[in-house]
Design an enzyme around this catalytic site. Sequence first.
Site, PDB file in Angstrom:
ATOM      1  N   LYS A  33     -23.258-133.895  -9.017  1.00 50.86           N
ATOM      2  CA  LYS A  33     -23.498-132.857 -10.029  1.00 50.86           C
ATOM      3  C   LYS A  33     -23.551-133.476 -11.432  1.00 50.86           C
ATOM      4  CE  LYS A  33     -18.542-131.942 -10.164  1.00 50.86           C
ATOM      5  NZ  LYS A  33     -17.462-131.088  -9.628  1.00 50.86           N
ATOM      6  N   ARG A 131     -10.137-120.444  -9.064  1.00 49.38           N
ATOM      7  CA  ARG A 131     -11.427-120.569  -9.758  1.00 49.38           C
ATOM      8  C   ARG A 131     -12.455-119.980  -8.803  1.00 49.38           C
ATOM      9  NH1 ARG A 131     -13.497-126.519 -11.534  1.00 49.38           N
ATOM     10  NH2 ARG A 131     -14.275-126.475  -9.403  1.00 49.38           N
ATOM     11  N   TYR A 265     -18.537-140.791 -43.371  1.00 45.73           N
ATOM     12  CA  TYR A 265     -18.313-139.459 -43.930  1.00 45.73           C
ATOM     13  C   TYR A 265     -16.836-139.170 -44.196  1.00 45.73           C
ATOM     14  CZ  TYR A 265     -23.098-138.329 -42.400  1.00 45.73           C
ATOM     15  OH  TYR A 265     -24.446-138.303 -42.208  1.00 45.73           O
ATOM     16  N   MET A 313     -23.323-138.601 -35.960  1.00 43.35           N
ATOM     17  CA  MET A 313     -24.219-138.157 -34.882  1.00 43.35           C
ATOM     18  C   MET A 313     -24.924-139.329 -34.200  1.00 43.35           C
ATOM     19  SD  MET A 313     -27.375-135.433 -34.977  1.00 43.35           S
ATOM     20  CE  MET A 313     -26.393-134.048 -35.503  1.00 43.35           C
TER      21      MET A 313
HETATM   22  C1  LIG Z   1     -16.620-131.875  -8.852  1.00 41.75           C
HETATM   23  C2  LIG Z   1     -16.229-131.469  -7.501  1.00 41.75           C
HETATM   24  C3  LIG Z   1     -15.823-132.415  -6.549  1.00 41.75           C
HETATM   25  C4  LIG Z   1     -15.596-133.876  -6.892  1.00 41.75           C
HETATM   26  O1  LIG Z   1     -14.429-133.984  -7.650  1.00 41.75           O
HETATM   27  P1  LIG Z   1     -13.902-135.418  -8.150  1.00 41.75           P
HETATM   28  O2  LIG Z   1     -12.587-135.135  -8.749  1.00 41.75           O
HETATM   29  O3  LIG Z   1     -14.907-135.903  -9.138  1.00 41.75           O
HETATM   30  O4  LIG Z   1     -13.858-136.254  -6.937  1.00 41.75           O
HETATM   31  C5  LIG Z   1     -15.580-131.978  -5.265  1.00 41.75           C
HETATM   32  N1  LIG Z   1     -15.730-130.669  -4.933  1.00 41.75           N
HETATM   33  C6  LIG Z   1     -16.080-129.743  -5.831  1.00 41.75           C
HETATM   34  C7  LIG Z   1     -16.197-128.321  -5.429  1.00 41.75           C
HETATM   35  C8  LIG Z   1     -16.339-130.097  -7.146  1.00 41.75           C
HETATM   36  O5  LIG Z   1     -16.686-129.158  -8.038  1.00 41.75           O
END
Ligand SMILES: *Cc1c(COP(=O)(O)O)cnc(C)c1O
Length: 375
Positions: A33, A131, A265, A313
């Site tokens: 991701k 969550r 800055y 930046m």
């Molecule tokens: C991001 C994520 C992972 C991986 O987590 P890490 O801590 O980076 O290994 C696994 N499962 C879900 C649902 C995630 O959102």
Amino acid sequence: MRARAEIDLAAVRDNVRTLRGYAPRAELMAVVKADGYGHGAQPCARAARQAGATWIGTATPQEAFALRDAGDRGRLLCWLWTPGGPWQEAIRRDIDVSASGTWALTEIVAAARATGRTARVHLKADTGLGRGGCQPADWPRLVAAARAAEAEGAARVTGVWSHFACADEPGHPANAAQLAAFHTALSVAERAGLDPEVRHHANSPATLTLPSSHFDLVRPGVSVYGLSPSPEVGTAASLGLRPAMTLSASLALVKRVPGGHGVSYGHTYTTPGETTLGLVPLGYGDGLPRHASGGGPVLVAGEWRTVTGRLAMDQFVVDLGGDSASAGDRAVLFGPGDQGEPTAEDWARAAGTISYEIVTRISPRVPRVYANQDV
Ligand SMILES: *Cc1c(COP(=O)(O)O)cnc(C)c1O
């Protein structure tokens, strides 16, 4: 080149093999991701598959589609859905989808009917993270709806899964409580007649420290890229991992300035005496945290320097003291750490965040350069 993020794909492959060693009886899903935590989803997914990852995981459907567009053909799970899907495209493109509630299952079944295919669905339980995932009170209803969809041929429940809240703190009582809740959720699913291919709960820290969480599949993300999930779990080196990203830049300018000169800055830094300043052409527009102003480490001319004054930046300054350097010299912000350079973990500490955020935020303005593409 002004700056570049070099990604060592041999490190990604080695990390995947190392992680498979931690969970020898489970399959491995490499999580890519957020563009592979900033490392490039497609090249990293390919490298992970070469090293034996049988699954790839993404958050958004668009991330999964981009992998299919790039030629990825293996099992692929995508978990972050909102009403409207797009479910039909996912089903047509052989992507396993996830449902945390009956609203999603209803949409999945309708999409499966429209495509004339059977959707592959992972049911997600909330075992305590609070969550995503289905609460225990609603779980029997979700399971029953999934069983009905299976009977109709619209869906097949290929996975039952959940996610940890505190696995990066080994021994935290929430970890055992979540596993107990997961076993309960699995029993409910099995009693209702579901027979998932893969039951999965483990992220990186659980893959590394909690074998009882491995089940049929582990889902490491950050450790695939060679970073430790937390200092409590260990250092990358102690875990046998190798950070894959090295961020570096060419000094854009080196100049002598007199003592008492304000730098950047707000003049939050004033040169204590005559000195040499180096200009690093990277800033928060490249994803560096402005919070690292005055603290972010960088290797220049053989020594660690720190971001001097405010990080802007596009650029920041380092006070080189009396040392000499030239425009064009290499400044290494972070890398594996074995050539004297800082690590993403060092940047995380300087900015009050986690290494995940440091690498993931490196923006598209920084070209990715891949090393060891071929096995
Ligand atoms: C991001 C994520 C992972 C991986 O987590 P890490 O801590 O980076 O290994 C696994 N499962 C879900 C649902 C995630 O959102």
